[in-house]
Design an enzyme around this catalytic site. Structure first.
Site, PDB file in Angstrom:
ATOM      1  N   TRP A  21       0.605  -1.010   0.111  1.00  0.00           N
ATOM      2  CA  TRP A  21       0.038   0.202   0.025  1.00  0.00           C
ATOM      3  C   TRP A  21       0.863   1.619   0.100  1.00  0.00           C
ATOM      4  O   TRP A  21       0.374   1.969  -0.445  1.00  0.00           O
ATOM      5  CB  TRP A  21      -0.967   0.087   1.043  1.00  0.00           C
ATOM      6  CG  TRP A  21      -2.448   1.111   1.621  1.00  0.00           C
ATOM      7  CD1 TRP A  21      -2.000   1.755   0.228  1.00  0.00           C
ATOM      8  CD2 TRP A  21      -2.623   1.718   2.394  1.00  0.00           C
ATOM      9  NE1 TRP A  21      -3.349   3.233   0.621  1.00  0.00           N
ATOM     10  CE2 TRP A  21      -3.424   2.573   2.298  1.00  0.00           C
ATOM     11  CE3 TRP A  21      -3.133   0.707   3.965  1.00  0.00           C
ATOM     12  CZ2 TRP A  21      -4.213   3.395   2.747  1.00  0.00           C
ATOM     13  CZ3 TRP A  21      -4.097   1.440   4.526  1.00  0.00           C
ATOM     14  CH2 TRP A  21      -5.285   2.531   4.312  1.00  0.00           C
ATOM     15  N   ASP A  51       1.634  -8.162  -1.269  1.00  0.00           N
ATOM     16  CA  ASP A  51      -0.144  -8.028  -1.136  1.00  0.00           C
ATOM     17  C   ASP A  51      -0.123  -6.313  -1.771  1.00  0.00           C
ATOM     18  O   ASP A  51       0.465  -5.522  -1.137  1.00  0.00           O
ATOM     19  CB  ASP A  51      -0.064  -8.144  -0.612  1.00  0.00           C
ATOM     20  CG  ASP A  51      -1.740  -7.797   0.286  1.00  0.00           C
ATOM     21  OD1 ASP A  51      -2.659  -8.405  -0.364  1.00  0.00           O
ATOM     22  OD2 ASP A  51      -1.934  -6.190   0.043  1.00  0.00           O
ATOM     23  N   TYR A  56      -4.105   1.293  -5.209  1.00  0.00           N
ATOM     24  CA  TYR A  56      -2.957   1.547  -4.543  1.00  0.00           C
ATOM     25  C   TYR A  56      -2.842   2.298  -6.057  1.00  0.00           C
ATOM     26  O   TYR A  56      -1.623   1.810  -6.481  1.00  0.00           O
ATOM     27  CB  TYR A  56      -2.095   1.034  -3.686  1.00  0.00           C
ATOM     28  CG  TYR A  56      -2.830  -0.253  -3.402  1.00  0.00           C
ATOM     29  CD1 TYR A  56      -4.064   0.181  -2.192  1.00  0.00           C
ATOM     30  CD2 TYR A  56      -2.127  -1.003  -2.377  1.00  0.00           C
ATOM     31  CE1 TYR A  56      -3.792   0.068  -1.254  1.00  0.00           C
ATOM     32  CE2 TYR A  56      -2.819  -1.664  -1.401  1.00  0.00           C
ATOM     33  CZ  TYR A  56      -3.297  -1.625  -1.087  1.00  0.00           C
ATOM     34  OH  TYR A  56      -3.908  -2.773   0.443  1.00  0.00           O
ATOM     35  N   HIS A 121     -11.756  -6.471  -1.963  1.00  0.00           N
ATOM     36  CA  HIS A 121     -11.277  -5.068  -1.328  1.00  0.00           C
ATOM     37  C   HIS A 121     -12.381  -4.361  -0.172  1.00  0.00           C
ATOM     38  O   HIS A 121     -12.902  -4.073  -0.766  1.00  0.00           O
ATOM     39  CB  HIS A 121     -10.730  -4.129  -2.613  1.00  0.00           C
ATOM     40  CG  HIS A 121      -9.984  -3.711  -1.614  1.00  0.00           C
ATOM     41  ND1 HIS A 121      -8.781  -3.254  -2.598  1.00  0.00           N
ATOM     42  CD2 HIS A 121      -9.217  -3.056  -0.028  1.00  0.00           C
ATOM     43  CE1 HIS A 121      -7.778  -1.821  -1.471  1.00  0.00           C
ATOM     44  NE2 HIS A 121      -8.268  -2.600  -0.766  1.00  0.00           N
TER      45      HIS A 121
END
Length: 327
Positions: A21, A51, A56, A121
């Protein structure tokens, strides 16, 4: 590095894996060269699971990982997420057309023929009660677009509902020294079904590094500046939902319990690995030095019981009233 089995995939993934992220955005300024160096340092330290999500940096994070995959001969697994591109983010948007389009976009960003692991998500709660949504994911597996799928959730209740679907391989959930509730019931149920657990926000948005102060400043585009009360997305994503000042006091109490020879960051990460139900924790790193500190925690010895007891005491005193009943 330790390795643990992820669900029923047959994969052995690094117990400390890379959360991407921060290298995508909403964590302050990002330097692409530094981000790339952090990814390569993670690889050198044995990390084989990464991940990310399509939102992002609007695909930046996915593209960096796609490039990393091309640059290494090591076997790595990349998990991404879909759903948060919806505007508005509503239950009805989780349909075949949108999910297929999101998958195709992620495949292009990651330069892959099939996604290793696709995660919904943090969808709205009603999505977990729609078998047809999970049926779309089953069809995407059959079509060879994704290998496996899972979910990323906000609440324990969502996690418990998600694992009723037989092909859900993983659940990503916030679990850290400031968020204990998943260990009460969900961990046991996930283990029974052999569902992998990805512990996200493992450092409570950096609070648990012990490097923040009352006067710490955050860039305008950093969610720690603009989402403390949940203005942009779920409040629990920022500092695990803990009031910043309360969190700082709790961190000072944790500092006193930190075993010799490890930083507070490493203490927080090693604490998560004490729970055998957890497949991996996914701290972020924007610089190689952060990767070094984070991933070396996997090589540290198990925490002694007095340290574990001290964490529970700090949680009960400072944090439980703030977050336990919410998530």
């Amino acid at each position: 590095m330790q390795y643990r089995e992820l669900g029923r995939t047959g994969w052995k993934v690094s117990a400390l894996s890379f959360g991407a992220w921060a290298i995508g955005g909403t964590w302050g300024p990002v330097d692409e060269a530094e981000s790339t160096a952090a990814l390569h340092r993670a690889l050198e330290m044995g990390v084989n699971f990464f991940d990310t999500a399509d939102v992002y940096g609007d695909g930046i994070s996915e593209r960096l990982l796609g490039r990393l995959r091309k640059e290494t001969r090591e076997t790595i697994y990349i998990a991404t997420k879909a759903g948060r591109r919806l505007t508005p983010h509503i239950t009805e948007g989780y349909n075949r057309e949108n999910l297929t389009a999101f998958v195709e976009r992620s495949l292009k960003n990651l330069q892959m023929d099939a996604l290793d692991l696709l995660q919904l998500h943090c969808p709205p709660m009603p999505v977990y009660y729609l078998p047809e949504v999970f049926g779309v994911l089953d069809d995407l597996v059959q079509a060879g677009k994704i290998r496996h799928y899972g979910v990323s959730v906000e609440k324990v209740e969502e996690a418990l509902k998600a694992i009723e679907y037989p092909q859900v391989q993983s659940v990503q959930i916030i679990f850290n020294m400031f968020r204990h509730r998943p260990a009460e019931l969900f961990f046991e149920q996930a283990q029974k079904r052999r569902v992998g657990i990805l512990a996200r926000v493992p450092l409570a948005s950096g609070l648990l590094t012990g490097k923040m102060r009352a006067d710490s400043a955050f860039a305008a585009e950093d969610h720690r500046a603009f989402n403390r009360a949940g203005e942009a997305f779920d409040r629990g994503e920022t500092f695990s939902g803990v009031d910043y000042a309360v969190g700082l006091r709790a961190v000072e109490a944790l500092r006193e319990a930190c075993p010799a020879g490890m930083s507070l960051t490493q203490f927080a990460l090693r604490w998560i690995l004490m729970f055998e139900a957890v497949t991996c924790a996914i701290p972020g790193a924007k610089r190689p030095a952060q990767a070094e500190e984070n991933f070396s925690a996997a090589d540290l010895p198990p925490l002694p019981e007095p340290a574990m007891a001290a964490v529970r005491a700090v949680y009960d005193r400072w944090i439980r009233p703030e977050v336990h009943h919410r998530w």
